[in-house]
Design a protein around this motif. Structure first.
Motif, PDB file in Angstrom:
ATOM      1  N   ARG A   1       0.868  -1.181   0.000  1.00 50.74           N
ATOM      2  CA  ARG A   1       0.000   0.000   0.000  1.00 50.74           C
ATOM      3  C   ARG A   1       0.909   1.237   0.000  1.00 50.74           C
ATOM      4  O   ARG A   1       2.081   1.170   0.386  1.00 50.74           O
ATOM      5  CB  ARG A   1      -0.910   0.015   1.233  1.00 50.74           C
TER       6      ARG A   1
ATOM      7  N   CYS B   1       1.522   4.840   1.585  1.00 51.74           N
ATOM      8  CA  CYS B   1       1.152   5.613   2.770  1.00 51.74           C
ATOM      9  C   CYS B   1       2.127   6.780   2.895  1.00 51.74           C
ATOM     10  O   CYS B   1       3.324   6.563   3.096  1.00 51.74           O
ATOM     11  CB  CYS B   1       1.189   4.725   4.015  1.00 51.74           C
TER      12      CYS B   1
ATOM     13  N   GLU C   1       4.567   0.735   1.343  1.00 50.15           N
ATOM     14  CA  GLU C   1       4.686  -0.214   2.450  1.00 50.15           C
ATOM     15  C   GLU C   1       4.355  -1.626   1.967  1.00 50.15           C
ATOM     16  O   GLU C   1       3.329  -1.844   1.330  1.00 50.15           O
ATOM     17  CB  GLU C   1       3.743   0.171   3.590  1.00 50.15           C
TER      18      GLU C   1
ATOM     19  N   ASP D   1       0.221  -5.216   8.539  1.00 52.80           N
ATOM     20  CA  ASP D   1      -0.260  -3.836   8.439  1.00 52.80           C
ATOM     21  C   ASP D   1      -0.259  -3.155   9.806  1.00 52.80           C
ATOM     22  O   ASP D   1       0.040  -1.975   9.920  1.00 52.80           O
ATOM     23  CB  ASP D   1      -1.628  -3.777   7.757  1.00 52.80           C
TER      24      ASP D   1
ATOM     25  N   ASP E   1       1.663   0.290  11.093  1.00 49.99           N
ATOM     26  CA  ASP E   1       0.977   1.401  11.756  1.00 49.99           C
ATOM     27  C   ASP E   1       1.714   1.810  13.035  1.00 49.99           C
ATOM     28  O   ASP E   1       1.879   2.992  13.313  1.00 49.99           O
ATOM     29  CB  ASP E   1      -0.466   1.014  12.105  1.00 49.99           C
TER      30      ASP E   1
ATOM     31  N   ARG F   1       5.252   3.591  12.172  1.00 50.96           N
ATOM     32  CA  ARG F   1       5.294   4.574  11.092  1.00 50.96           C
ATOM     33  C   ARG F   1       6.130   5.812  11.429  1.00 50.96           C
ATOM     34  O   ARG F   1       6.938   6.258  10.616  1.00 50.96           O
ATOM     35  CB  ARG F   1       3.890   4.999  10.699  1.00 50.96           C
TER      36      ARG F   1
END
Ligand SMILES: [Zn+2]
Length: 142
Positions: free
Chosen positions: A40, A42, A47, A80, A84, A87
């Protein structure tokens, strides 16, 4: 509002300067996607997580405890959720890649070696890691 031309030039220069490491991350993440991994976008990072990417991260030294690692403008994470959590920390590493470009990984490993030789912790006392942990308040350990 449109970006100033000079800002666009600076951004493109930073992306180009970090690109050797980004390419390495794209290769690892791309192979990871061939084995069930996902990706994805971000912020300014691509990522990669799950599947082959998770398998790769877990095989790094201390990989079972590694949430994610950054290569240029790519972040390779276990899941994922681990992306998070890490990050803020990994975003500091992206800025370091933009500053140091292809010299980041040699400088990083030499810093770790130096810390180890003087009896410090090769990972947590590495100045690149200290900067990243300072940015996220040390919220995650390893
Ligand atoms: Zn780090």
């Amino acid at each position: 509002m449109r970006a100033q031309p000079i800002n666009r030039i600076v951004f493109i220069t930073r992306v180009f300067w970090a690109s050797p490491n980004t390419i390495l991350g794209l290769i690892i993440g791309g192979v990871g996607m061939c084995f069930g991994g996902r990706a994805r976008i971000c912020g300014r990072a691509i990522e990669f997580y799950d599947g082959g990417t998770k398998w790769f991260v877990q095989r790094l030294p201390h990989g079972q405890f590694t949430l994610a690692l950054t290569l240029g403008h790519t972040i390779l994470g276990q899941t994922d959720a681990s992306l998070d959590i890490s990050r803020k920390h990994e975003t500091v590493h992206i800025l370091q890649y933009e500053r140091w470009g292809p010299f980041l990984l040699p400088a990083y490993f030499l810093s770790s070696l130096y810390m180890w030789l003087i009896g410090r912790r090769f990972y947590r006392d590495n100045p690149f890691e200290r900067e990243a942990y300072d940015a996220d308040g040390g919220e995650h350990d390893l």
